[in-house]
Design an enzyme around this catalytic site. Structure first.
Site, PDB file in Angstrom:
ATOM      1  N   SER A  28       0.874  -1.179   0.000  1.00  0.00           N
ATOM      2  CA  SER A  28       0.000   0.000   0.000  1.00  0.00           C
ATOM      3  C   SER A  28       0.906   1.222   0.000  1.00  0.00           C
ATOM      4  O   SER A  28       1.806   1.325   0.847  1.00  0.00           O
ATOM      5  CB  SER A  28      -0.861   0.011   1.273  1.00  0.00           C
ATOM      6  OG  SER A  28      -1.244   1.349   1.583  1.00  0.00           O
ATOM      7  N   ASP A  70      -4.981   2.908  -1.580  1.00  0.00           N
ATOM      8  CA  ASP A  70      -6.045   3.100  -0.571  1.00  0.00           C
ATOM      9  C   ASP A  70      -6.757   4.422  -0.823  1.00  0.00           C
ATOM     10  O   ASP A  70      -6.254   5.483  -0.462  1.00  0.00           O
ATOM     11  CB  ASP A  70      -5.440   3.098   0.833  1.00  0.00           C
ATOM     12  CG  ASP A  70      -4.966   1.707   1.233  1.00  0.00           C
ATOM     13  OD1 ASP A  70      -3.838   1.573   1.716  1.00  0.00           O
ATOM     14  OD2 ASP A  70      -5.744   0.754   1.041  1.00  0.00           O
ATOM     15  N   HIS A  90      -8.429  -0.049  -3.370  1.00  0.00           N
ATOM     16  CA  HIS A  90      -9.222  -0.375  -2.165  1.00  0.00           C
ATOM     17  C   HIS A  90     -10.073   0.851  -1.874  1.00  0.00           C
ATOM     18  O   HIS A  90      -9.548   1.869  -1.409  1.00  0.00           O
ATOM     19  CB  HIS A  90      -8.267  -0.698  -1.012  1.00  0.00           C
ATOM     20  CG  HIS A  90      -8.954  -0.885   0.295  1.00  0.00           C
ATOM     21  ND1 HIS A  90      -8.250  -0.931   1.491  1.00  0.00           N
ATOM     22  CD2 HIS A  90     -10.257  -1.050   0.631  1.00  0.00           C
ATOM     23  CE1 HIS A  90      -9.101  -1.109   2.485  1.00  0.00           C
ATOM     24  NE2 HIS A  90     -10.323  -1.197   1.996  1.00  0.00           N
ATOM     25  N   GLY A 141      -0.014   1.814   9.941  1.00  0.00           N
ATOM     26  CA  GLY A 141       0.693   1.800  11.225  1.00  0.00           C
ATOM     27  C   GLY A 141      -0.127   1.379  12.423  1.00  0.00           C
ATOM     28  O   GLY A 141       0.289   1.586  13.564  1.00  0.00           O
ATOM     29  N   ASP A 159      -5.215  -7.299   5.123  1.00  0.00           N
ATOM     30  CA  ASP A 159      -4.687  -5.939   4.979  1.00  0.00           C
ATOM     31  C   ASP A 159      -4.766  -5.208   6.322  1.00  0.00           C
ATOM     32  O   ASP A 159      -5.822  -5.130   6.934  1.00  0.00           O
ATOM     33  CB  ASP A 159      -5.561  -5.212   3.939  1.00  0.00           C
ATOM     34  CG  ASP A 159      -5.054  -3.838   3.620  1.00  0.00           C
ATOM     35  OD1 ASP A 159      -5.681  -3.168   2.782  1.00  0.00           O
ATOM     36  OD2 ASP A 159      -4.037  -3.419   4.209  1.00  0.00           O
ATOM     37  N   GLY A 164      -1.699  -3.929   9.560  1.00  0.00           N
ATOM     38  CA  GLY A 164      -0.861  -4.467  10.638  1.00  0.00           C
ATOM     39  C   GLY A 164      -0.018  -5.652  10.223  1.00  0.00           C
ATOM     40  O   GLY A 164       0.411  -6.449  11.061  1.00  0.00           O
ATOM     41  N   SER A 193       3.379   0.187   6.328  1.00  0.00           N
ATOM     42  CA  SER A 193       4.446   0.669   7.227  1.00  0.00           C
ATOM     43  C   SER A 193       5.587  -0.334   7.376  1.00  0.00           C
ATOM     44  O   SER A 193       6.765   0.061   7.425  1.00  0.00           O
ATOM     45  CB  SER A 193       3.859   1.012   8.598  1.00  0.00           C
ATOM     46  OG  SER A 193       3.111  -0.074   9.103  1.00  0.00           O
TER      47      SER A 193
HETATM   48  C1  DX5 Z   1      -5.909   0.932   5.988  1.00  0.00           C
HETATM   49  C2  DX5 Z   1      -5.361   0.494   4.651  1.00  0.00           C
HETATM   50  C3  DX5 Z   1      -4.208  -0.462   4.794  1.00  0.00           C
HETATM   51  C4  DX5 Z   1      -3.049   0.169   5.537  1.00  0.00           C
HETATM   52  C5  DX5 Z   1      -1.963  -0.822   5.728  1.00  0.00           C
HETATM   53  O1  DX5 Z   1      -7.098   1.647   5.778  1.00  0.00           O
HETATM   54  O2  DX5 Z   1      -6.360  -0.151   3.892  1.00  0.00           O
HETATM   55  O3  DX5 Z   1      -3.735  -0.874   3.521  1.00  0.00           O
HETATM   56  O4  DX5 Z   1      -2.565   1.236   4.805  1.00  0.00           O
HETATM   57  O5  DX5 Z   1      -0.958  -0.155   6.439  1.00  0.00           O
HETATM   58  P1  DX5 Z   1      -0.100  -0.972   7.512  1.00  0.00           P
HETATM   59  O6  DX5 Z   1       0.511  -2.132   6.742  1.00  0.00           O
HETATM   60  O7  DX5 Z   1       0.932   0.014   7.994  1.00  0.00           O
HETATM   61  O8  DX5 Z   1      -1.054  -1.419   8.563  1.00  0.00           O
END
Ligand code: DX5
Length: 211
Positions: A7, A34, A65, A144, A169, A171, A192
């Site tokens: 993402s 996103d 998304h 994050g 998707d 964490g 992240s």
């Molecule tokens: C949240 C997004 C995810 C997020 C993932 O609304 O859909 O894709 O950006 O970010 P991390 O991998 O840092 O949780």
């Protein structure tokens, strides 16, 4: 091995084309965009024009998304922008079956995203029409955040044996990717964790081999 998507939420937006080239070189399988409207989720990101500007930078699949109230408004422009799969939220206002039909009419793959609190049974009537279920392991809106274990939901969806991809998707890191893959996920998306590595290929390798 699970397929790994990045993402771009945590990418350096001032050099996005370069970031996409780096991700491709690092072995990423797809790019996740996103799209947030500031209403469905309390954050605002970008739209189809940004995706269009990046389309000729890579041959990688683009996944959109849609974290928006009315996904039907954006399908045509996303198809024109060159996305390959569009995930809409089960919790959005659009008529899911109509939006899925319009995505398919654009000759693109269609998926349904479900928030952590949404039971997987709620998308039962769509399981024969979709190519992916995007299982959110965080409340949508921000990168994050802390991973919420979705193993039960993933196992349920896998047990339907409908052949759609199960993408987790939110964490995602090498530990949670292992948990997701172990429950039956076929794909993960990370932001992240990948962008916190100096060498993206190291992050991608760790996620791909997580089992
Ligand atoms: C949240 C997004 C995810 C997020 C993932 O609304 O859909 O894709 O950006 O970010 P991390 O991998 O840092 O949780």
């Amino acid at each position: 091995m699970v397929k790994v998507g990045a993402s771009i939420l945590d990418a350096d937006f001032s050099i996005l084309g370069e970031e996409i080239r780096r991700l491709e070189k690092a072995g990423i399988d797809f790019i996740s965009f996103d799209i947030m409207d500031g209403r469905f989720v309390p954050n605002l990101t970008f739209g189809p024009d940004l995706i269009k500007s990046l389309r000729d930078k890579t041959g990688l699949p683009f996944e959109a998304h849609l974290m928006v109230e009315s996904p039907e408004k954006y399908i045509g422009r996303l198809v024109d922008a060159g996305v390959d799969i569009i995930n809409i939220h089960a919790e959005s206002r659009g008529k899911i079956e109509d939006v899925i039909k319009s995505i398919k009419a654009g000759d693109k793959k269609a998926g349904i995203a479900i928030n952590p609190g949404t039971p997987p049974e709620s998308i039962g009537k769509f399981v024969d029409a979709i190519d992916m279920v995007l299982v959110m392991a965080v409340e949508p809106g921000f990168s994050g955040q802390k991973f919420i274990d979705m193993s039960g939901k993933i196992k349920y969806l896998r047990g339907l044996e409908k052949g759609f991809d199960i993408c987790v998707d939110g964490g995602i890191n090498e530990t949670t990717a292992k948990q997701a893959a172990g429950a039956g996920a076929t794909m993960v998306v990370s932001s992240s964790y990948i962008f916190s590595h100096k060498d993206y290929s190291e992050a991608v390798r760790k996620l791909k081999t997580a089992r």
